[in-house]
Design a protein around this motif. Structure first.
Motif, PDB file in Angstrom:
ATOM      1  N   UNK A  96      -7.209   4.603   5.961  1.00 52.33           N
ATOM      2  CA  UNK A  96      -5.788   4.279   5.928  1.00 52.33           C
ATOM      3  C   UNK A  96      -5.133   5.165   6.962  1.00 52.33           C
ATOM      4  N   UNK A  97      -4.423   4.558   7.894  1.00 51.49           N
ATOM      5  CA  UNK A  97      -3.785   5.294   8.970  1.00 51.49           C
ATOM      6  C   UNK A  97      -2.286   5.039   8.933  1.00 51.49           C
ATOM      7  N   UNK A  98      -1.499   6.109   8.994  1.00 49.48           N
ATOM      8  CA  UNK A  98      -0.047   6.006   8.972  1.00 49.48           C
ATOM      9  C   UNK A  98       0.474   6.694  10.217  1.00 49.48           C
ATOM     10  N   UNK A  99       1.238   5.986  11.027  1.00 44.88           N
ATOM     11  CA  UNK A  99       1.738   6.578  12.266  1.00 44.88           C
ATOM     12  C   UNK A  99       2.889   7.526  11.971  1.00 44.88           C
ATOM     13  N   UNK A 100       3.156   8.382  12.938  1.00 51.75           N
ATOM     14  CA  UNK A 100       4.238   9.352  12.788  1.00 51.75           C
ATOM     15  C   UNK A 100       5.598   8.668  12.797  1.00 51.75           C
ATOM     16  N   UNK A 101       5.650   7.450  13.311  1.00 53.25           N
ATOM     17  CA  UNK A 101       6.914   6.726  13.383  1.00 53.25           C
ATOM     18  C   UNK A 101       7.236   5.979  12.084  1.00 53.25           C
ATOM     19  N   UNK A 102       6.323   5.997  11.128  1.00 46.85           N
ATOM     20  CA  UNK A 102       6.541   5.292   9.859  1.00 46.85           C
ATOM     21  C   UNK A 102       7.674   5.963   9.093  1.00 46.85           C
ATOM     22  N   UNK A 103       8.493   5.159   8.399  1.00 49.09           N
ATOM     23  CA  UNK A 103       9.573   5.748   7.595  1.00 49.09           C
ATOM     24  C   UNK A 103       9.004   6.618   6.472  1.00 49.09           C
ATOM     25  N   UNK A 104       9.748   7.644   6.110  1.00 44.65           N
ATOM     26  CA  UNK A 104       9.303   8.578   5.074  1.00 44.65           C
ATOM     27  C   UNK A 104       9.031   7.876   3.752  1.00 44.65           C
ATOM     28  N   UNK A 105       9.822   6.855   3.427  1.00 50.16           N
ATOM     29  CA  UNK A 105       9.610   6.153   2.163  1.00 50.16           C
ATOM     30  C   UNK A 105       8.267   5.428   2.151  1.00 50.16           C
ATOM     31  N   UNK A 106       7.858   4.865   3.305  1.00 47.74           N
ATOM     32  CA  UNK A 106       6.568   4.190   3.391  1.00 47.74           C
ATOM     33  C   UNK A 106       5.421   5.186   3.260  1.00 47.74           C
ATOM     34  N   UNK A 107       5.550   6.329   3.908  1.00 41.96           N
ATOM     35  CA  UNK A 107       4.512   7.364   3.823  1.00 41.96           C
ATOM     36  C   UNK A 107       4.374   7.844   2.385  1.00 41.96           C
ATOM     37  N   UNK A 108       5.497   8.112   1.728  1.00 41.47           N
ATOM     38  CA  UNK A 108       5.461   8.589   0.346  1.00 41.47           C
ATOM     39  C   UNK A 108       4.849   7.547  -0.583  1.00 41.47           C
ATOM     40  N   UNK A 109       5.219   6.276  -0.407  1.00 37.59           N
ATOM     41  CA  UNK A 109       4.682   5.214  -1.258  1.00 37.59           C
ATOM     42  C   UNK A 109       3.175   5.055  -1.045  1.00 37.59           C
ATOM     43  N   UNK A 110       2.735   5.154   0.192  1.00 36.87           N
ATOM     44  CA  UNK A 110       1.302   5.027   0.493  1.00 36.87           C
ATOM     45  C   UNK A 110       0.517   6.172  -0.124  1.00 36.87           C
ATOM     46  N   UNK A 111       1.010   7.383   0.031  1.00 37.73           N
ATOM     47  CA  UNK A 111       0.288   8.538  -0.524  1.00 37.73           C
ATOM     48  C   UNK A 111       0.293   8.509  -2.050  1.00 37.73           C
ATOM     49  N   UNK A 112       1.381   8.048  -2.665  1.00 40.36           N
ATOM     50  CA  UNK A 112       1.402   7.921  -4.128  1.00 40.36           C
ATOM     51  C   UNK A 112       0.385   6.886  -4.574  1.00 40.36           C
ATOM     52  N   UNK A 113       0.248   5.797  -3.840  1.00 42.99           N
ATOM     53  CA  UNK A 113      -0.682   4.746  -4.212  1.00 42.99           C
ATOM     54  C   UNK A 113      -2.127   5.223  -4.082  1.00 42.99           C
ATOM     55  N   UNK A 114      -2.390   6.117  -3.149  1.00 41.00           N
ATOM     56  CA  UNK A 114      -3.749   6.615  -2.954  1.00 41.00           C
ATOM     57  C   UNK A 114      -4.120   7.708  -3.943  1.00 41.00           C
ATOM     58  N   UNK A 115      -3.138   8.310  -4.560  1.00 42.20           N
ATOM     59  CA  UNK A 115      -3.385   9.422  -5.489  1.00 42.20           C
ATOM     60  C   UNK A 115      -4.199   8.971  -6.600  1.00 42.20           C
TER      61      UNK A 115
END
Length: 115
Positions: A96-115
């Motif tokens: 799973x790759x998340x770019x630095x330009x991704x919105x913070x809400x998307x990054x947080x949602x992705x990391x919560x889903x992977x937890x």
């Protein structure tokens, strides 16, 4: 300001109806309300109010999986080291790759889903 309660006789566990719990939660989490003051008014612990809130919003339920949608429309995007990115490698070779330009809400949602 201190508050004390004197209990005379044998201690007992109080039972609260669903209507009373709802009224306490509405009072405690109304705009401008202070949970401690509501707890004192109803003579209950603040932790009980927070427990009821968790039960009301379903946080006490077992953890659930986040739905995922796999799309196979060509090669997966490659992370660019210049921009910075987060790459999470899962068992079995899944990345799973998340770019630095991704919105913070998307990054947080992705990391919560992977937890």
């Amino acid at each position: 300001m201190s508050h004390s309660t004197l209990i005379m006789g044998p201690e007992r566990r109080r039972r609260w109806s669903a209507e009373v719990k709802q009224a306490v939660l509405e009072a405690a989490f109304a705009p401008g309300a202070v949970v401690v003051e509501v707890a004192r008014e109803y003579e209950i612990s603040t932790s009980l109010i927070y427990k009821w809130r968790q039960e009301a919003i379903g946080m006490s339920a077992a953890p659930a999986f986040a739905p995922a949608l796999l799309v196979e429309d060509g090669p997966p995007p490659q992370p660019c080291a210049e921009q910075g990115s987060i790459v999470v490698e899962l068992a079995g070779g899944t990345r799973v790759s998340i770019s630095a330009e991704a919105p913070a809400s998307l990054v947080a949602a992705t990391l919560r889903a992977l937890r």
